[in-house]
Enzyme design. Structure first.
Site, PDB file in Angstrom:
ATOM      1  N   GLY A 279       0.784  -1.236   0.000  1.00 51.06           N
ATOM      2  CA  GLY A 279       0.000   0.000   0.000  1.00 51.06           C
ATOM      3  C   GLY A 279       0.810   1.277   0.000  1.00 51.06           C
ATOM      4  N   GLY A 323       4.020  -3.193  -3.754  1.00 54.31           N
ATOM      5  CA  GLY A 323       3.942  -3.429  -5.195  1.00 54.31           C
ATOM      6  C   GLY A 323       4.233  -2.134  -5.940  1.00 54.31           C
ATOM      7  N   TYR A 365     -10.476   5.514 -11.041  1.00 58.13           N
ATOM      8  CA  TYR A 365     -10.292   6.139  -9.728  1.00 58.13           C
ATOM      9  C   TYR A 365     -10.142   7.654  -9.793  1.00 58.13           C
ATOM     10  CZ  TYR A 365      -8.261   1.390  -9.299  1.00 58.13           C
ATOM     11  OH  TYR A 365      -8.013   0.045  -9.376  1.00 58.13           O
ATOM     12  N   CYS A 392     -13.265   4.536 -27.564  1.00 58.21           N
ATOM     13  CA  CYS A 392     -14.549   5.143 -27.899  1.00 58.21           C
ATOM     14  C   CYS A 392     -15.385   5.471 -26.672  1.00 58.21           C
ATOM     15  CB  CYS A 392     -15.297   4.226 -28.849  1.00 58.21           C
ATOM     16  SG  CYS A 392     -14.497   4.277 -30.442  1.00 58.21           S
ATOM     17  N   TYR A 422       0.014  -1.116 -11.940  1.00 62.12           N
ATOM     18  CA  TYR A 422      -1.449  -1.125 -12.140  1.00 62.12           C
ATOM     19  C   TYR A 422      -1.871  -0.438 -13.438  1.00 62.12           C
ATOM     20  CZ  TYR A 422      -1.176  -2.598  -7.321  1.00 62.12           C
ATOM     21  OH  TYR A 422      -0.841  -3.281  -6.182  1.00 62.12           O
TER      22      TYR A 422
HETATM   23  N1  LLP Z   1      -0.764  -7.067  -0.669  1.00 61.23           N
HETATM   24  C1  LLP Z   1      -2.075  -7.267  -0.881  1.00 61.23           C
HETATM   25  C2  LLP Z   1      -2.766  -8.299  -0.124  1.00 61.23           C
HETATM   26  C3  LLP Z   1      -2.754  -6.464  -1.811  1.00 61.23           C
HETATM   27  O1  LLP Z   1      -4.044  -6.665  -2.019  1.00 61.23           O
HETATM   28  C4  LLP Z   1      -2.053  -5.466  -2.508  1.00 61.23           C
HETATM   29  C5  LLP Z   1      -2.729  -4.626  -3.479  1.00 61.23           C
HETATM   30  C6  LLP Z   1      -0.678  -5.308  -2.263  1.00 61.23           C
HETATM   31  C7  LLP Z   1      -0.066  -6.125  -1.316  1.00 61.23           C
HETATM   32  C8  LLP Z   1       0.161  -4.279  -2.957  1.00 61.23           C
HETATM   33  O2  LLP Z   1      -0.287  -2.991  -2.742  1.00 61.23           O
HETATM   34  P1  LLP Z   1       0.587  -1.757  -3.273  1.00 61.23           P
HETATM   35  O3  LLP Z   1       1.856  -1.766  -2.473  1.00 61.23           O
HETATM   36  O4  LLP Z   1       0.877  -1.986  -4.706  1.00 61.23           O
HETATM   37  O5  LLP Z   1      -0.267  -0.596  -3.054  1.00 61.23           O
HETATM   38  N2  LLP Z   1      -5.523  -1.073  -8.904  1.00 61.23           N
HETATM   39  C9  LLP Z   1      -5.364  -0.171  -7.775  1.00 61.23           C
HETATM   40  C10 LLP Z   1      -4.547  -0.770  -6.676  1.00 61.23           C
HETATM   41  C11 LLP Z   1      -5.106  -2.073  -6.150  1.00 61.23           C
HETATM   42  C12 LLP Z   1      -4.256  -2.700  -5.083  1.00 61.23           C
HETATM   43  C13 LLP Z   1      -4.700  -4.085  -4.809  1.00 61.23           C
HETATM   44  N3  LLP Z   1      -3.965  -4.760  -3.783  1.00 61.23           N
HETATM   45  C14 LLP Z   1      -4.739   1.123  -8.270  1.00 61.23           C
HETATM   46  O6  LLP Z   1      -4.384   1.191  -9.445  1.00 61.23           O
HETATM   47  O7  LLP Z   1      -4.603   2.063  -7.511  1.00 61.23           O
END
Ligand code: LLP
Length: 465
Positions: A279, A323, A365, A392, A422
């Site tokens: 996150g 991530g 978003y 489109c 993403y």
């Molecule tokens: N761990 C779990 C259990 C998760 O569900 C996620 C992301 C992460 C780690 C990694 O989170 P990060 O560090 O990347 O924030 N499509 C959305 C983001 C969805 C995140 C889903 N889960 C966007 O583009 O903002």
């Protein structure tokens, strides 16, 4: 070495709280805001008004590989992975594959000593096929199919995160007691954090995990402990995504340590692992705040020690799953302008050859991005324009109200930073446009990682009419 220093500075406390100035009026191709902000640390002006990333000109790469093109700075991925390992030397860092995964990415994070968090058999299979050690992989997901669980067992993944009641029996049935499966139980601490409601998973009223409040988490833990084939290693939670504050993680940690203490009281076991998910937020705009990794590492480690001492618990092994913070800043999307439309009301639309098909985030978003002209010097004043896609839908806007040179014209190249997470992983086949090519850059060399998707790829999947 210079790159390393520059990159670790990106994680230093203080930098996040010093927003770069808003774009100044004047020539829109000035390079003052290139270094820092949302750009990879390697970004610098190149010959012919090109912008170098990893020593490769973006315009040069666009000529060679075509557009839309996603350029991935391998050095940026590696240095971000390394920064996590350095900031949290005693923790386990799992790269969240959902941000973006391909075989090269799996190699880079494996070589930098990270593990991998996957959420589907697709991500799992790709990683293991690329040679990623399965023992360093954690599988999570709110709806893992029996086939996915079977694959995870067959490949011997290190950990599986239990997310719902049905999974306990389903997984236990697959496991022989003599080869137990290490599992974590995903709990919901009741903490809201993240850039959009759609990604806030730390609160009730959404599909992931077992809420702590009301006792679901405690019941699930009791059921898992009853299964001889399941080795309950600890607790997992993921609050949300694009979080720029450390505070929510500290509150989550408090809630999880309280639960660890309850588990010891009720069952007489001390669970050795605590996974706080991912996150960690990045900059999309120069003025954005970003997650402060150094502050996170220090405050989290201290707080964990204090809370565990208060509860008389051994300090558990910490796991984090970033991530976006690893892949996001390493990617730059390069588009070619196809049309520039100046409306009677003065509104300008610059349409490019990609759009919501390769980056659905603005449409999903309301996400904001920066953009700049590359490959041509312009001394024209800045104008305001919406950079729109080629799909489109009127909602196919990539960058709203961008500052671009007033002489912007078809054929120009536009680069959008912070494109590594993403976007490709959420890209679609809308309008049968095909997903973009992906090239890696490093030390002045570019190589194609993923070829462009063509209409033939779509046709090949058709097996009847
Ligand atoms: N761990 C779990 C259990 C998760 O569900 C996620 C992301 C992460 C780690 C990694 O989170 P990060 O560090 O990347 O924030 N499509 C959305 C983001 C969805 C995140 C889903 N889960 C966007 O583009 O903002």
């Amino acid at each position: 070495m210079t790159q390393l220093i520059a990159r670790s500075a990106a994680f230093a406390p203080g930098r996040a709280s010093a927003p770069a100035p808003a774009p100044a009026p004047g020539p829109a191709s000035a390079t003052a805001d290139v270094l820092g902000g949302p750009w990879p640390a390697s970004a610098r002006p190149g010959p012919g008004a090109d912008l170098l990333v990893g020593g490769v000109g973006l315009a040069e790469a666009a000529e060679r590989f075509g557009t839309p093109l996603y350029v991935l700075d391998e050095g940026e991925v590696r240095s971000r992975a390394r920064a996590y390992r350095q900031a949290l030397p005693h923790a386990e860092v799992l790269y969240a594959a959902k941000a973006f995964l391909c075989s090269a990415m799996a190699d880079w994070v494996a070589e930098e000593g990270l593990g991998l968090d996957v959420c589907s058999s697709g991500e799992l299979w790709l990683a293991v096929s690329a040679g990623f050690p399965a023992q360093r992989i954690l599988l999570h997901g709110n709806a893992k199919s029996p086939a996915e669980l079977r694959l995870a067992r067959r490949l011997r993944v290190g950990r599986i995160v239990i997310d719902g009641p049905a999974e306990i029996a389903r997984l236990a049935a697959l496991v022989a007691a003599d080869t137990p499966q290490k599992v974590l139980v995903r709990v919901v601490p009741g903490i809201a954090a993240g850039h959009h409601a759609a990604v806030r998973t730390g609160v009730g009223g959404q599909k992931f995990g077992f809420p702590i409040e009301g006792g679901d988490a405690a019941d699930a833990i009791a059921r898992v402990l009853d299964q001889p084939g399941l080795e309950l290693a600890g607790l997992h939670c993921h609050l949300g995504s694009q979080i720029t504050e450390v505070e929510p993680y500290l509150r989550a940690l408090d809630a999880l340590v309280r639960l660890l203490a309850q588990v010891r009281e009720r069952h007489g076991v001390e669970l050795p692992e605590l996974d706080l998910g991912g996150g960690h937020g990045i900059k999309y705009l120069p003025s954005d705040a970003e997650f402060d990794l150094a502050e996170f590492a220090v405050r989290l480690t201290d707080r964990l020690a204090v809370r565990c001492a208060e509860a008389g618990l051994e300090v558990p092994h910490l796991i984090v799953e970033p991530g976006r913070a690893i892949a996001g800043p390493a990617g730059v999307a390069v588009y070619r302008v196809l049309s520039v439309k100046h409306g009677a009301d003065g509104h300008c639309f610059a349409a490019v050859d990609g759009g919501m098909g390769d980056n659905p985030r603005p449409a999903l978003y309301g996400s904001q991005y920066s953009v700049r002209l590359v490959g041509r010097r312009s001394d024209a004043d800045a104008m305001r324009a919406d950079v729109v896609g080629r799909h489109c839908e009127a909602g196919d806007v990539l960058v709203r109200d961008a500052a671009l040179p007033a002489d912007l014209r078809p054929g120009d190249l536009l680069a959008v930073p912070a494109a590594g997470a993403y976007q490709l992983s959420m890209a679609s086949g809308y309008n049968l446009v095909g997903r973009p090519a992906v090239a890696a850059v490093r030390d002045g060399r570019a190589r194609l990682l993923i070829r462009r998707e063509t209409v033939e790829d779509f046709r090949l999947r058709e097996v009847g009419r």
